[in-house]
Write a protein that holds these residues in place. Sequence first.
Motif, PDB file in Angstrom:
ATOM      1  N   THR A   1       1.078  -1.245   0.010  1.00 41.74           N
ATOM      2  CA  THR A   1      -0.131  -0.060  -0.001  1.00 41.74           C
ATOM      3  C   THR A   1       0.912   1.057   0.047  1.00 41.74           C
ATOM      4  N   TRP A   2       0.539   2.201  -0.991  1.00 43.00           N
ATOM      5  CA  TRP A   2       1.041   3.479  -0.904  1.00 43.00           C
ATOM      6  C   TRP A   2       0.372   4.517   0.220  1.00 43.00           C
ATOM      7  N   VAL A   3       1.140   4.848   0.957  1.00 44.02           N
ATOM      8  CA  VAL A   3       0.750   5.930   2.280  1.00 44.02           C
ATOM      9  C   VAL A   3       1.683   7.171   2.197  1.00 44.02           C
ATOM     10  N   GLU A   4       1.201   8.173   2.667  1.00 40.92           N
ATOM     11  CA  GLU A   4       1.912   9.348   2.617  1.00 40.92           C
ATOM     12  C   GLU A   4       2.008  10.032   4.156  1.00 40.92           C
ATOM     13  N   GLY A   5       2.953  10.493   4.532  1.00 43.11           N
ATOM     14  CA  GLY A   5       3.257  11.064   5.814  1.00 43.11           C
ATOM     15  C   GLY A   5       4.553  11.901   5.881  1.00 43.11           C
ATOM     16  N   GLN A   6       4.852  12.258   7.242  1.00 41.35           N
ATOM     17  CA  GLN A   6       6.050  13.060   7.413  1.00 41.35           C
ATOM     18  C   GLN A   6       6.870  12.055   8.302  1.00 41.35           C
ATOM     19  N   LEU A   7       8.089  12.154   7.748  1.00 36.76           N
ATOM     20  CA  LEU A   7       9.274  11.434   8.483  1.00 36.76           C
ATOM     21  C   LEU A   7       9.569  12.267   9.732  1.00 36.76           C
ATOM     22  N   ILE A   8       9.123  11.849  10.894  1.00 36.42           N
ATOM     23  CA  ILE A   8       9.796  12.443  12.219  1.00 36.42           C
ATOM     24  C   ILE A   8      10.880  11.578  12.813  1.00 36.42           C
ATOM     25  N   GLU A   9      11.441  10.670  12.251  1.00 38.50           N
ATOM     26  CA  GLU A   9      12.524   9.913  12.523  1.00 38.50           C
ATOM     27  C   GLU A   9      13.035   9.062  11.562  1.00 38.50           C
ATOM     28  N   HIS A  10      14.473   9.311  11.451  1.00 37.47           N
ATOM     29  CA  HIS A  10      15.120   8.699  10.231  1.00 37.47           C
ATOM     30  C   HIS A  10      16.767   8.268  10.626  1.00 37.47           C
ATOM     31  N   ARG A  11      16.835   7.030  10.858  1.00 33.14           N
ATOM     32  CA  ARG A  11      18.291   6.807  11.449  1.00 33.14           C
ATOM     33  C   ARG A  11      18.701   5.472  10.651  1.00 33.14           C
ATOM     34  N   ILE A  12      20.074   5.288  10.128  1.00 34.59           N
ATOM     35  CA  ILE A  12      20.739   4.160   9.458  1.00 34.59           C
ATOM     36  C   ILE A  12      21.337   3.444  10.287  1.00 34.59           C
ATOM     37  N   SER A  13      21.059   2.164  10.598  1.00 31.83           N
ATOM     38  CA  SER A  13      21.810   1.070  11.598  1.00 31.83           C
ATOM     39  C   SER A  13      21.946  -0.179  10.684  1.00 31.83           C
ATOM     40  N   ARG A  14      23.434  -0.505  10.560  1.00 28.34           N
ATOM     41  CA  ARG A  14      23.719  -1.516  10.020  1.00 28.34           C
ATOM     42  C   ARG A  14      23.241  -1.618   8.271  1.00 28.34           C
ATOM     43  N   GLY A  15      23.022  -0.374   7.733  1.00 28.83           N
ATOM     44  CA  GLY A  15      22.557  -0.381   6.188  1.00 28.83           C
ATOM     45  C   GLY A  15      20.872  -0.334   6.289  1.00 28.83           C
ATOM     46  N   HIS A  16      20.605  -0.665   7.366  1.00 30.14           N
ATOM     47  CA  HIS A  16      19.076  -0.517   7.592  1.00 30.14           C
ATOM     48  C   HIS A  16      18.434   0.844   7.673  1.00 30.14           C
TER      49      HIS A  16
END
Length: 426
Positions: free
Chosen positions: A45-60
Amino acid sequence: MTEHTPAHSSPAQPQQAADTSAENPWPLARLSDNLKRYIERVSPTWVEGQLIEHRISRGHAWMTMRDLDVEMSLPVVAWARTARTLDSSITEGSRVVALVKPNFYTKTGRLTMVVNDMRPVGIGELLARVERLRRALAEEGLFAPERKKPLPVLPNRIGLITGRDSDAMHDVQRNVLLRWPGATFEVVHAAMQGPQVGTEVAAALHRLDENPAVDVIVVARGGGALEEVILPFSDEGLVRTAADLTTPLVSAIGHEADRPVLDDVADFRASTPTDAAKNIVPDAAVELGAIADTRVRMAQAVQRLVDVQGQQIAQLRSRPVMAQPSTMITTRSDEIHQMLSRVRATFAHQLDRGSDQIGQLKARVRSLSPQQTLNRGYAVVQRHNTILRSVNDVGVGDELDILVAAGRLSATTTAVTDTTQEQPRD
């Protein structure tokens, strides 16, 4: 020889979850397997929103998406293979659309929303959405001029919706009080950026619209990026709430170039918060100046009127009749005397004529009176108070009363002669 205990077969497991019981439950693995199979049937499903958190850990990429309108968030993850393909502009605070599919990990019972694709929503697309909404609402008639309510000449109380301790709030209040020191405010703080703008500003509008003391409502926010100014204040729910207000609304969002949809539905659009202040209250100094000018003009008009009336009075006083008022009395007195003389002469003439007429009438009456006839020698003979006109009415020996010019006579008839026959009667 080892004795074998015969094995007892366990009862058949229920086929449906509703058929399970404390005596005949499912194994945990079966529940987990069923959940996994059920969840895996859900389409991406395509959903729309705003990213309030974004972090990279071990490439994920471990992220949290928040809804644009309500307070609701959802953790999502893009595994390393997908994370490497994501646009580098996707960071915390970005507005994105993501293709997600739920995944249930049976060993730990953890549900994960896996991102298969994620794209940033560009400002061009967002502005295109705003324009589509603007056109749709315009076709409904929400922006029609006849819906616009006039601003009060001097509001009793100003409703102000703005951020807490914001520059826009200070600008509006400072400039309003500079123009009209007696102005009062009913301030309601609301989010001026972020996904909560629509709901909080709409709630503030409802609150102020229900306050009978508030005569005008101002929504004020300073400038900023397009996504911070235009998008939040183009929320459809907010715009429809503004369209239903009974209190006049002033929209003072951003700068002159910024035009959210709220500007179109508002009763008055101010280019800046400062411009809003200039349009919701009059300038006391200008008004006082206008009053002073009006008083001067009124005084001049009164003086002109006095001057004109004075000139008219002077002209009246310069006339002969006003210079010597007795002249008018003397003139009228002479006229009255002349009229009296004419009346008296006319009346005397009429009296003379009347007297002559009366004299003539008297002479005629006298000439026709019985006394005048008696004076000529005639007499009136009566018998028993009846005037005799014929000898046939009297006999010999009758007593007669004879009226002459100067007295009466009594006589007795001795003979009667009928002159028509010339024969005496005895």
